[in-house]
Design an enzyme around this catalytic site. Structure first.
Site, short mmCIF file in Angstrom:
data_model
loop_
_atom_site.label_atom_id
_atom_site.label_comp_id
_atom_site.label_asym_id
_atom_site.label_seq_id
_atom_site.Cartn_x
_atom_site.Cartn_y
_atom_site.Cartn_z
N LYS A 114 0.82 -1.21 0.00
CA LYS A 114 0.00 0.00 0.00
C LYS A 114 0.85 1.25 0.00
O LYS A 114 0.45 2.26 -0.58
CB LYS A 114 -0.95 0.00 1.21
CG LYS A 114 -2.04 -1.04 1.05
CD LYS A 114 -3.20 -0.84 1.98
CE LYS A 114 -4.32 -1.80 1.56
NZ LYS A 114 -5.44 -1.81 2.50
N LYS A 198 -7.72 -9.88 -7.62
CA LYS A 198 -8.80 -10.22 -6.68
C LYS A 198 -10.08 -9.44 -6.99
O LYS A 198 -10.02 -8.30 -7.42
CB LYS A 198 -8.36 -9.88 -5.25
CG LYS A 198 -7.89 -11.09 -4.47
CD LYS A 198 -7.35 -10.70 -3.10
CE LYS A 198 -8.39 -10.64 -2.02
NZ LYS A 198 -7.85 -10.77 -0.67
N LYS A 201 -13.71 -4.21 -4.01
CA LYS A 201 -14.85 -3.35 -3.72
C LYS A 201 -14.86 -2.08 -4.56
O LYS A 201 -15.85 -1.40 -4.65
CB LYS A 201 -14.82 -2.94 -2.25
CG LYS A 201 -15.13 -4.10 -1.31
CD LYS A 201 -15.03 -3.66 0.13
CE LYS A 201 -15.40 -4.81 1.07
NZ LYS A 201 -15.23 -4.46 2.47
#
Ligand code: TRP
Length: 331
Positions: A114, A198, A201
């Site tokens: 990140k 993946k 969201k």
């Protein structure tokens, strides 16, 4: 007789929940509701470690709570609560911060991934570095023995063990040492448009994810358009990630064995399989969506359940925090 072990897990309230969240975490929580003594937490404080919108933050938390009730978590059989409603999480996080070497945190894969995405390293928030310590506080506050997580969170549970052992060594036996429980199939549900990424969201516009709130037509369309290779054999083959992902989803949704699925679609090609998969997902999500709409329209009920969940969580967390205060000389 099996011993019911204390189990803790958390889920972040950012974005709209998708099929990967459901199959990888929520469904398993529901299936194991009576197997263990379960505590489930909507981790809103973790949701603040990356940029978030205060205007929608409360709403997202409420929606996730409603979603967890809609998928079948039953407050009569588990403790379901919101992290920030139990102030002991932040308090224990601070104490654990003071025994956690920053070298351990800088080595975390999630932090490295990140922070690589941030242009200015000096501007990475301390919260992002500290994310796993808050997670350790979540787990250790409840004397949890088992922590069900996706494989990407395994390292954080291992760090939690290291922090707990270090604390116990410094201040005497205080914490239960937890263990990660990794769900193999379904720990990683991949994107429909790109099975190397993946399901997530945030990719609203793309065909990547099936959201739990998608209409039946949208779900069927996304499945029909899912990326597959040029073959036609429906089987669980690592070298063909697209169909591998779809077979995994089919297996998790229908509970049918992989062998049965492969046999049934032998010689039929991807089209029939995809059509059936779309129908199976729609059938599974339909009752969940109905309950979700009902709960979302009843904010008084949601508030009441959140309040009750937090009270019950505090009954467990309070005495553990008291133990920490005592051994550290805070009280
Ligand atoms: N970090 C976890 C995740 O992304 C969420 C989480 C926070 C969690 N606290 C936890 C999971 C405690 C298990 C136990 O997905």
């Amino acid at each position: 007789m099996t011993v019911r072990q204390r189990t803790f897990s958390g889920i972040k309230p950012t974005g709209v929940a998708h099929l990967g969240n459901y199959l990888g975490a929520m469904k398993r929580w529901v299936d194991e509701q009576d197997l263990h003594e379960n505590i489930y937490c909507v981790v809103d404080l973790h949701g603040m470690t990356e940029p978030f919108d205060p205007a929608t933050f409360l709403e997202e938390r409420r929606r996730l709570f409603a979603t967890l009730l809609a998928v079948g978590l039953d407050p009569a059989r588990c403790i379901l609560f919101v992290q920030s409603h139990v102030p002991e999480h932040a308090e224990l996080c601070w104490v654990l911060n003071c025994v956690t070497p920053i070298g351990w945190l800088q080595r975390m894969t999630q932090f490295k991934d990140k922070s690589l995405r941030q242009r200015d390293r000096e501007m990475i928030s301390a919260g992002l570095l500290d994310y796993p310590v808050l997670m350790a506080a979540d787990i250790l506050l409840y004397d949890a023995r088992l922590v069900p997580v996706g494989d990407d969170q395994k390292q954080h549970v291992e760090l939690t063990r290291d922090i707990a052992m270090r604390f116990n060594r410094l201040f005497g036996e205080t914490f239960v040492i937890p263990e990660p429980v990794i769900q193999e199939a379904g720990a990683r549900i991949m994107g429909l448009d790109d099975p190397t990424k993946k399901m997530s969201k945030s990719d609203d516009a793309s065909n990547r994810s099936i959201f739990l709130t998608d209409d039946p037509d949208v779900i069927r369309r996304k499945v029909m358009r899912a990326a597959t290779d040029s073959g036609r054999e429906v089987c669980l083959d690592e070298t063909r990630p697209g169909i591998h992902n779809l077979v995994t989803i089919y297996h998790l949704v229908t509970q049918e064995s992989i062998a049965d699925i492969e046999r049934r679609y032998e010689g039929q090609g991807y089209g029939t399989f995809k059509r059936d998969l779309g129908d199976a997902i729609v059938a599974q999500l339909e009752p969940i969506q109905r309950r979700f709409r009902e709960f979302e329209g009843d904010p008084a009920m949601l508030d009441r359940e959140m309040r009750r969940g937090a009270e019950r969580a505090r009954e467990v967390a309070g005495p553990v925090m008291e133990r920490v205060r005592r051994v550290t000389g805070l009280a």
